[in-house]
Design a protein around this motif. Structure first.
Motif, PDB file in Angstrom:
ATOM      1  N   GLN A  57       0.830  -1.202   0.000  1.00  0.00           N
ATOM      2  CA  GLN A  57       0.000   0.000   0.000  1.00  0.00           C
ATOM      3  C   GLN A  57       0.867   1.257   0.000  1.00  0.00           C
ATOM      4  O   GLN A  57       0.592   2.217  -0.717  1.00  0.00           O
ATOM      5  N   ASN A  58       1.928   1.236   0.812  1.00  0.00           N
ATOM      6  CA  ASN A  58       2.831   2.380   0.855  1.00  0.00           C
ATOM      7  C   ASN A  58       3.512   2.593  -0.495  1.00  0.00           C
ATOM      8  O   ASN A  58       3.704   3.733  -0.918  1.00  0.00           O
ATOM      9  N   GLU A  59       3.866   1.504  -1.137  1.00  0.00           N
ATOM     10  CA  GLU A  59       4.487   1.607  -2.462  1.00  0.00           C
ATOM     11  C   GLU A  59       3.495   2.203  -3.460  1.00  0.00           C
ATOM     12  O   GLU A  59       3.854   3.064  -4.265  1.00  0.00           O
ATOM     13  N   GLN A  60       2.247   1.758  -3.378  1.00  0.00           N
ATOM     14  CA  GLN A  60       1.221   2.286  -4.275  1.00  0.00           C
ATOM     15  C   GLN A  60       0.980   3.771  -3.985  1.00  0.00           C
ATOM     16  O   GLN A  60       0.874   4.577  -4.911  1.00  0.00           O
ATOM     17  N   ILE A  61       0.898   4.135  -2.719  1.00  0.00           N
ATOM     18  CA  ILE A  61       0.707   5.535  -2.341  1.00  0.00           C
ATOM     19  C   ILE A  61       1.897   6.366  -2.812  1.00  0.00           C
ATOM     20  O   ILE A  61       1.718   7.479  -3.331  1.00  0.00           O
ATOM     21  N   LEU A  62       3.093   5.828  -2.640  1.00  0.00           N
ATOM     22  CA  LEU A  62       4.298   6.538  -3.093  1.00  0.00           C
ATOM     23  C   LEU A  62       4.272   6.745  -4.599  1.00  0.00           C
ATOM     24  O   LEU A  62       4.592   7.826  -5.092  1.00  0.00           O
ATOM     25  N   THR A  63       3.857   5.713  -5.334  1.00  0.00           N
ATOM     26  CA  THR A  63       3.767   5.824  -6.792  1.00  0.00           C
ATOM     27  C   THR A  63       2.740   6.889  -7.177  1.00  0.00           C
ATOM     28  O   THR A  63       3.002   7.728  -8.039  1.00  0.00           O
ATOM     29  N   GLU A  64       1.570   6.856  -6.533  1.00  0.00           N
ATOM     30  CA  GLU A  64       0.532   7.845  -6.823  1.00  0.00           C
ATOM     31  C   GLU A  64       0.997   9.250  -6.473  1.00  0.00           C
ATOM     32  O   GLU A  64       0.777  10.200  -7.227  1.00  0.00           O
ATOM     33  N   THR A  65       1.660   9.379  -5.335  1.00  0.00           N
ATOM     34  CA  THR A  65       2.162  10.685  -4.906  1.00  0.00           C
ATOM     35  C   THR A  65       3.215  11.199  -5.878  1.00  0.00           C
ATOM     36  O   THR A  65       3.229  12.386  -6.210  1.00  0.00           O
ATOM     37  N   THR A  66       4.080  10.308  -6.320  1.00  0.00           N
ATOM     38  CA  THR A  66       5.106  10.696  -7.291  1.00  0.00           C
ATOM     39  C   THR A  66       4.458  11.150  -8.596  1.00  0.00           C
ATOM     40  O   THR A  66       4.866  12.166  -9.181  1.00  0.00           O
ATOM     41  N   MET A  67       3.427  10.430  -9.028  1.00  0.00           N
ATOM     42  CA  MET A  67       2.728  10.817 -10.256  1.00  0.00           C
ATOM     43  C   MET A  67       2.046  12.171 -10.070  1.00  0.00           C
ATOM     44  O   MET A  67       2.101  13.029 -10.959  1.00  0.00           O
ATOM     45  N   TYR A  69       2.947  14.502  -7.982  1.00  0.00           N
ATOM     46  CA  TYR A  69       4.018  15.494  -7.909  1.00  0.00           C
ATOM     47  C   TYR A  69       4.502  15.858  -9.311  1.00  0.00           C
ATOM     48  O   TYR A  69       4.663  17.041  -9.631  1.00  0.00           O
ATOM     49  N   ASP A  70       4.741  14.831 -10.136  1.00  0.00           N
ATOM     50  CA  ASP A  70       5.201  15.079 -11.504  1.00  0.00           C
ATOM     51  C   ASP A  70       4.160  15.872 -12.289  1.00  0.00           C
ATOM     52  O   ASP A  70       4.499  16.789 -13.035  1.00  0.00           O
ATOM     53  N   LEU A  73       4.133  19.409 -11.014  1.00  0.00           N
ATOM     54  CA  LEU A  73       5.333  20.085 -11.495  1.00  0.00           C
ATOM     55  C   LEU A  73       5.176  20.468 -12.958  1.00  0.00           C
ATOM     56  O   LEU A  73       5.510  21.596 -13.348  1.00  0.00           O
ATOM     57  N   ALA A  74       4.649  19.555 -13.764  1.00  0.00           N
ATOM     58  CA  ALA A  74       4.428  19.851 -15.188  1.00  0.00           C
ATOM     59  C   ALA A  74       3.407  20.971 -15.343  1.00  0.00           C
ATOM     60  O   ALA A  74       3.596  21.883 -16.160  1.00  0.00           O
ATOM     61  N   ASP A  75       2.323  20.913 -14.554  1.00  0.00           N
ATOM     62  CA  ASP A  75       1.314  21.976 -14.602  1.00  0.00           C
ATOM     63  C   ASP A  75       1.916  23.319 -14.196  1.00  0.00           C
ATOM     64  O   ASP A  75       1.621  24.359 -14.802  1.00  0.00           O
ATOM     65  N   ALA A  76       2.762  23.296 -13.167  1.00  0.00           N
ATOM     66  CA  ALA A  76       3.402  24.530 -12.708  1.00  0.00           C
ATOM     67  C   ALA A  76       4.325  25.090 -13.791  1.00  0.00           C
ATOM     68  O   ALA A  76       4.380  26.309 -14.005  1.00  0.00           O
ATOM     69  N   LYS A  77       5.042  24.209 -14.484  1.00  0.00           N
ATOM     70  CA  LYS A  77       5.917  24.672 -15.568  1.00  0.00           C
ATOM     71  C   LYS A  77       5.094  25.290 -16.695  1.00  0.00           C
ATOM     72  O   LYS A  77       5.458  26.333 -17.239  1.00  0.00           O
TER      73      LYS A  77
END
Length: 162
Positions: A57-67, A69-70, A73-77
């Motif tokens: 679950q933590n790995e899945q949450i980390l993956t979702e959070t990373t996505m 974040y990316d 970040l892309a929207d901010a750029k």
């Protein structure tokens, strides 16, 4: 069979006592050692299994959070680029506006300067005409000996006609 029992010194009473002792030890070990040990092992297995599911679950949450974040970040750029382009357009418009205002001011100053120079030129021409008339009258007076007043009026009329 009796000979075997005598040869090996087998005593049925001792064997039965040993079996009863074994049964008692087995029951005591089962109740006090094996049962708690099985319970402890089951709890340990549950904890390990829960740890594995939590890790997934933590790995899945980390993956979702990373996505996320990316994506953020892309929207901010993209937003920063859009703001930069808008600011650049506004600056270009302001620059053009200021350039036009400056050109208008320069043209106004040049026109004002031309008008001033034209006025000065006309003033100088008028003064030069007066000076030339005075010099011509003085020269004519000296040459002809005529009076200044009658000659002045004739010359002034002719100069006004010019």
């Amino acid at each position: 069979m009796d000979s075997i029992i005598e040869t090996f010194h087998i005593d049925w009473k001792v064997i039965i006592a040993q079996m009863v002792n074994f049964g008692i030890v087995f029951v005591v070990l089962y109740v006090f050692a094996l049962k708690p040990l099985n319970k402890l092992m089951a709890e340990r297995s549950d904890k390990i299994e829960k740890g594995l599911t939590d890790a997934k679950q933590n790995e899945q949450i980390l993956t979702e959070t990373t996505m996320q974040y990316d994506k953020a970040l892309a929207d901010a750029k993209v937003e920063a680029n859009r703001i930069f382009q808008e600011t650049k357009k506004e600056a270009e418009a302001k620059k053009s506006e200021m350039l036009e205002e400056t050109k208008a001011q320069v043209a106004s100053l040049v026109d004002g300067g031309k008008k001033t120079l034209e006025a000065e030129k006309l003033k100088m021409v008028a003064e030069a005409k007066k000076e030339i008339v005075n010099l011509a009258m003085l020269a004519t007076e000296k040459i002809t000996g005529a009076s200044k007043d009658s000659f002045d009026q004739k010359v002034i009329k002719e100069l006004n006609n010019i």
